[in-house]
Design a protein around this motif. Structure first.
Motif, PDB file in Angstrom:
ATOM      1  N   LEU A   1      29.111  47.725  22.865  1.00  0.00           N
ATOM      2  CA  LEU A   1      28.990  48.935  23.650  1.00  0.00           C
ATOM      3  C   LEU A   1      28.283  48.581  25.038  1.00  0.00           C
ATOM      4  CD1 LEU A   1      30.146  51.606  22.914  1.00  0.00           C
ATOM      5  CD2 LEU A   1      27.965  52.294  22.546  1.00  0.00           C
ATOM      6  N   ILE A   2      26.999  48.038  24.995  1.00  0.00           N
ATOM      7  CA  ILE A   2      26.570  47.940  26.184  1.00  0.00           C
ATOM      8  C   ILE A   2      27.122  46.748  27.144  1.00  0.00           C
ATOM      9  CG2 ILE A   2      24.170  46.742  27.027  1.00  0.00           C
ATOM     10  CD1 ILE A   2      22.920  47.657  24.419  1.00  0.00           C
ATOM     11  N   LEU A   3      27.832  45.849  26.639  1.00  0.00           N
ATOM     12  CA  LEU A   3      28.472  44.859  27.318  1.00  0.00           C
ATOM     13  C   LEU A   3      29.944  45.570  27.967  1.00  0.00           C
ATOM     14  CD1 LEU A   3      26.495  42.777  26.341  1.00  0.00           C
ATOM     15  CD2 LEU A   3      28.206  41.204  25.903  1.00  0.00           C
ATOM     16  N   ARG A   4      30.229  46.332  27.340  1.00  0.00           N
ATOM     17  CA  ARG A   4      31.370  47.366  27.787  1.00  0.00           C
ATOM     18  C   ARG A   4      31.115  48.104  29.078  1.00  0.00           C
ATOM     19  NH1 ARG A   4      35.358  51.299  24.436  1.00  0.00           N
ATOM     20  NH2 ARG A   4      36.580  51.897  26.389  1.00  0.00           N
ATOM     21  N   LEU A   5      29.754  48.428  28.937  1.00  0.00           N
ATOM     22  CA  LEU A   5      29.275  49.458  30.160  1.00  0.00           C
ATOM     23  C   LEU A   5      28.862  48.431  31.370  1.00  0.00           C
ATOM     24  CD1 LEU A   5      27.131  51.725  28.309  1.00  0.00           C
ATOM     25  CD2 LEU A   5      29.335  52.311  29.239  1.00  0.00           C
ATOM     26  N   LEU A   6      28.353  47.403  30.849  1.00  0.00           N
ATOM     27  CA  LEU A   6      27.837  46.426  31.975  1.00  0.00           C
ATOM     28  C   LEU A   6      29.043  45.590  32.586  1.00  0.00           C
ATOM     29  CD1 LEU A   6      24.589  44.539  30.463  1.00  0.00           C
ATOM     30  CD2 LEU A   6      24.816  46.001  32.314  1.00  0.00           C
ATOM     31  N   TYR A   7      30.142  44.973  31.879  1.00  0.00           N
ATOM     32  CA  TYR A   7      31.033  44.373  32.385  1.00  0.00           C
ATOM     33  C   TYR A   7      32.457  44.807  32.328  1.00  0.00           C
ATOM     34  CZ  TYR A   7      26.716  41.312  31.871  1.00  0.00           C
ATOM     35  OH  TYR A   7      25.553  40.788  32.019  1.00  0.00           O
ATOM     36  N   ASP A   8      32.801  45.815  31.617  1.00  0.00           N
ATOM     37  CA  ASP A   8      33.977  46.380  31.144  1.00  0.00           C
ATOM     38  C   ASP A   8      34.742  45.307  30.389  1.00  0.00           C
ATOM     39  OD1 ASP A   8      36.017  47.898  30.997  1.00  0.00           O
ATOM     40  OD2 ASP A   8      37.197  47.166  32.848  1.00  0.00           O
ATOM     41  N   VAL A   9      34.165  44.678  29.109  1.00  0.00           N
ATOM     42  CA  VAL A   9      34.710  43.841  28.430  1.00  0.00           C
ATOM     43  C   VAL A   9      34.737  44.303  26.968  1.00  0.00           C
ATOM     44  CG1 VAL A   9      32.367  42.540  27.908  1.00  0.00           C
ATOM     45  CG2 VAL A   9      34.736  41.285  27.879  1.00  0.00           C
ATOM     46  N   ARG A  10      35.768  44.094  26.122  1.00  0.00           N
ATOM     47  CA  ARG A  10      35.600  44.544  24.558  1.00  0.00           C
ATOM     48  C   ARG A  10      35.173  43.493  23.615  1.00  0.00           C
ATOM     49  NH1 ARG A  10      38.562  49.525  23.784  1.00  0.00           N
ATOM     50  NH2 ARG A  10      38.931  50.060  26.117  1.00  0.00           N
ATOM     51  N   TYR A  11      34.057  43.770  23.180  1.00  0.00           N
ATOM     52  CA  TYR A  11      33.509  42.863  21.968  1.00  0.00           C
ATOM     53  C   TYR A  11      33.016  43.707  20.997  1.00  0.00           C
ATOM     54  CZ  TYR A  11      32.692  38.931  25.580  1.00  0.00           C
ATOM     55  OH  TYR A  11      32.644  38.058  26.445  1.00  0.00           O
TER      56      TYR A  11
END
Ligand SMILES: Nc1nc2c(ncn2[C@@H]2O[C@H](COP(=O)(O)OP(=O)(O)OP(=O)(O)O)[C@@H](O)[C@H]2O)c(=O)[nH]1
Ligand SMILES: [Mg+2]
Length: 236
Positions: free
Chosen positions: A137-147
């Motif tokens: 979720l955090i990485l999606r906010l930061l980098y718009d990526v889905r993990y």
């Protein structure tokens, strides 16, 4: 012709390591399997070698340190690197699914997701599932990526890996790769993979309270450190 190398960090995994190496070789995908013996005091290195791995030693502990030592020892021909754990919990039969999009040239980094795959009962605890989702979720906010996971089973184009400047010596290594890959704009793909309980030996991380706290702290520190860093490509 692409050349795939597998890197397996291993600390005191004499029970499962032979099987892990054998399963990797059985896929007929890797040209070499490198086991990084991270200061084991059992017969991990001997068993890995007997199963067909090239064994290198990194006496100083640390998951990331072991992975980095593996990267430094890659054969010159290697152009795709696969990482997985040495305890038999990752499923090497997914290796082709990870490697194929890189060889096809459509992606640079392909990571497994255990939370989207089939998990043997007890193979992941709630903290692991939850922390993978939160990190995603955090990485999606930061980098718009889905993990959806910080799965150790992953494949990356060697040139891309070398451009990331990986330096994390601890359990933050896996997250560092995910963050730096997203930040650098690599073409990232996540695919569901199955996961099993470790195939023998002792847990060092999720199975102990201390291990969970130490690894959790390393992962949070890594997240904060990399999120605060300026992207080398941002130009600002
Ligand atoms: N703790 C630890 N593990 C290392 C180190 N170097 C390599 N490893 C390997 O890192 C992998 C992950 O450790 P595990 O003990 O399986 O941690 P885990 O997956 O959280 O715990 P399990 O639920 O028991 O599988 C294993 O293959 C270890 O052998 C190190 O310095 N410390
Ligand atoms: Mg494990």
């Amino acid at each position: 012709m692409n050349s795939v190398s597998v890197i397996i960090p291993a600390l005191n995994e004499e029970e499962p390591i032979g099987g892990v190496v054998g399963e990797c070789l059985a896929t007929k995908t890797p040209r070499e399997v490198i086991v990084v013996d991270n200061g084991s005091d059992d017969r991990t290195g001997e068993r890995a070698r007997a199963a067909g791995a090239r064994v290198i030693s990194e006496a100083r502990r640390g998951y990331g340190r072991a992975c980095l030592a593996g990267v430094f020892s890659l054969s010159p021909e290697c152009d795709v690197v696969v990482f997985l754990d040495g305890d038999g919990s990752d499923c090497p039969e997914f290796m082709n699914q990870l490697v194929d999009p890189i060889i096809a040239g459509t992606h640079d980094f392909v990571i497994g997701s255990r939370t989207r795959g089939q998990r043997e009962r007890g193979s992941m605890n709630l903290q692991q599932i939850f922390s993978g989702r939160i990190a995603g979720l955090i990485l999606r906010l930061l980098y718009d990526v889905r993990y959806t996971d910080m799965c150790p089973l992953r494949a990356i184009r060697r040139s891309a890996l070398e451009s990331l400047g990986m330096c994390e010596q601890t359990y933050g290594w896996n997250l560092e790769m995910q963050m730096k890959a997203a930040r650098a704009g690599l073409r990232v793909l996540e695919i569901p993979v199955n996961h099993r309980r470790r195939a023998g030996g002792e847990s060092k991380v999720s199975g102990t309270l201390r291990g969970t706290f130490v690894a959790g702290a390393r992962i949070v520190t890594t997240l904060l450190r990399i999120a605060a860093e300026k992207s080398p490509n941002s130009g600002s």
